[in-house]
Write an enzyme that holds these catalytic residues in place. Sequence first.
Site, short mmCIF file in Angstrom:
data_model
loop_
_atom_site.label_atom_id
_atom_site.label_comp_id
_atom_site.label_asym_id
_atom_site.label_seq_id
_atom_site.Cartn_x
_atom_site.Cartn_y
_atom_site.Cartn_z
N ALA A 1 -4.06 7.56 -4.69
CA ALA A 1 -2.70 7.06 -4.90
C ALA A 1 -2.84 5.56 -5.18
O ALA A 1 -2.87 4.75 -4.25
CB ALA A 1 -1.84 7.32 -3.68
N GLY B 1 0.84 -1.21 0.00
CA GLY B 1 0.00 0.00 0.00
C GLY B 1 0.86 1.24 0.00
O GLY B 1 2.04 1.19 -0.33
N ASN B 2 0.30 2.37 0.35
CA ASN B 2 1.08 3.62 0.45
C ASN B 2 0.49 4.51 1.53
O ASN B 2 -0.46 4.15 2.20
CB ASN B 2 1.14 4.32 -0.91
CG ASN B 2 -0.25 4.68 -1.41
OD1 ASN B 2 -0.94 5.49 -0.80
ND2 ASN B 2 -0.67 4.05 -2.51
N HIS B 3 1.07 5.71 1.68
CA HIS B 3 0.74 6.56 2.83
C HIS B 3 -0.48 7.47 2.62
O HIS B 3 -0.74 8.33 3.44
CB HIS B 3 1.93 7.45 3.18
CG HIS B 3 3.12 6.67 3.62
ND1 HIS B 3 3.14 5.94 4.77
CD2 HIS B 3 4.34 6.50 3.04
CE1 HIS B 3 4.32 5.35 4.90
NE2 HIS B 3 5.06 5.67 3.86
N SER B 4 -1.19 7.34 1.52
CA SER B 4 -2.31 8.27 1.28
C SER B 4 -3.36 8.13 2.38
O SER B 4 -3.79 7.03 2.72
CB SER B 4 -2.94 8.01 -0.09
OG SER B 4 -4.12 8.77 -0.22
#
Length: 400
Positions: free
Chosen positions: A278, A210-213
């Site tokens: 994102a 995943g990512n930090h959004s």
Amino acid sequence: MSLSGKKILIAVSGGIAAYKIHFLIRDFVKKGAEIQVIMTPDAENFVTKLSISTLSKKPVYTDFYSDNGTWNSHVEMALWADVMIVTPCTANTLAKMVHGMCDNLVIATYMSAKCPVFIAPAMDLDMYAHPSTKKNLELAESFKHIIIPAENGELASGLIGQGRMAEPETIAKRIEDFFNSTIEKTLEGKTVLITAGPTYEALDPVRFIGNHSSGKMGFSLAEEASKRGAKVILISGPSSQIINDKNVELHKVTSAKEMLAKVFEFYDTIDIGIASAAVADYAPKEVAKEKIKKNDDNPTIELIKNPDILKTMGEKKTHQFLVGFALETQNEEENAKGKLEKKNLDMIVLNSLRDEGAGFKNDTNKIKIFTKTGKKEFTLKSKEDVAKDILDFVEVQLLK
Ligand code: PMT
């Protein structure tokens, strides 16, 4: 922040319900409002200037003069305010307001105010039901003031009935609704689809890529578009953001594939598409059915390309106005312009992780907008204000 930049003048009069004012101020400040509190001399018997000024971040005034000999201008405070709320408003203060009995700072400020005035009365049930109070409330309404009626419940006297000051959430909601209703409905009749948040690409039942959004940018855009009268379809990956708005239809998804499918359920019906999500560019080729066990090997994960949702939207574009985002760490402008072209967009919003306060998670962002022929640069702002800038820009493009 839904009350960003709004100037709210709170006048507190002397009733037991004054303790609730702390919660109201905290809520307003959290939502970005600037608060000035004034009190009747009697209100000081119920709450302290210290606790209120700490929360409101400004001195609190009860008299025309401060101890250091300075003049607390009722005219300046009255003309500064976007709205004034008298809360709790006792029977005494209400009577003075409607009959112009100007014997304290609160009444002098009220009589100098040109902004909308809200009144949240609080008193014992018999006082609230008394014909003189009823008459005074009617008079206040005839002056176009907005009454937030007292609620039913247990009163300080131990009696039960109508007289309790409306709860701080109710008052805050009325004020927010008021500000929203003053926004011009420039997107009335339009349907806006917004993607927001990250996507999670599963590795096994417990892990993902995943990512930090956080979803803040996308949710701010959804709120702002709704305030401007649009019907909003918000498609969000996993996010803890919440939205309570009947004009916003929230669809929660997890992976890029799910987001793509959801976008294309609505794509033909939308006027504007804004891709602030994102989206993970890659997903694990295989998703293990059971939790992958730890052993002595260094495992390798084979990745496959995810669908590019925005590129597909660009390829299938008929009438839709498409806005992309570019999150960059280097060659920012070149990369953003490349995406504008490659994905067949009408405009792209660049945010760079090299700018402090911009991009993921923060409450702020710093953007540049590119069209095929133009560019506009903005300063660091709250994501709510960035959403306003983006939609202002979209509206100008739509008029071209
Ligand atoms: O959610 P926040 O914490 O508030 O953070 C906001 C944000 C930083 C996520 C947001 O402002 C932002 O920049 N969103 C786009 C992030 C991104 O993935 O950028 P990109 O340059 O990789 O992608 C370009 C565009 O294509 C984006 O509009 C993206 O939504 C879209 N895309 C990308 C890949 C993919 N597979 N499908 C897509 O639709």
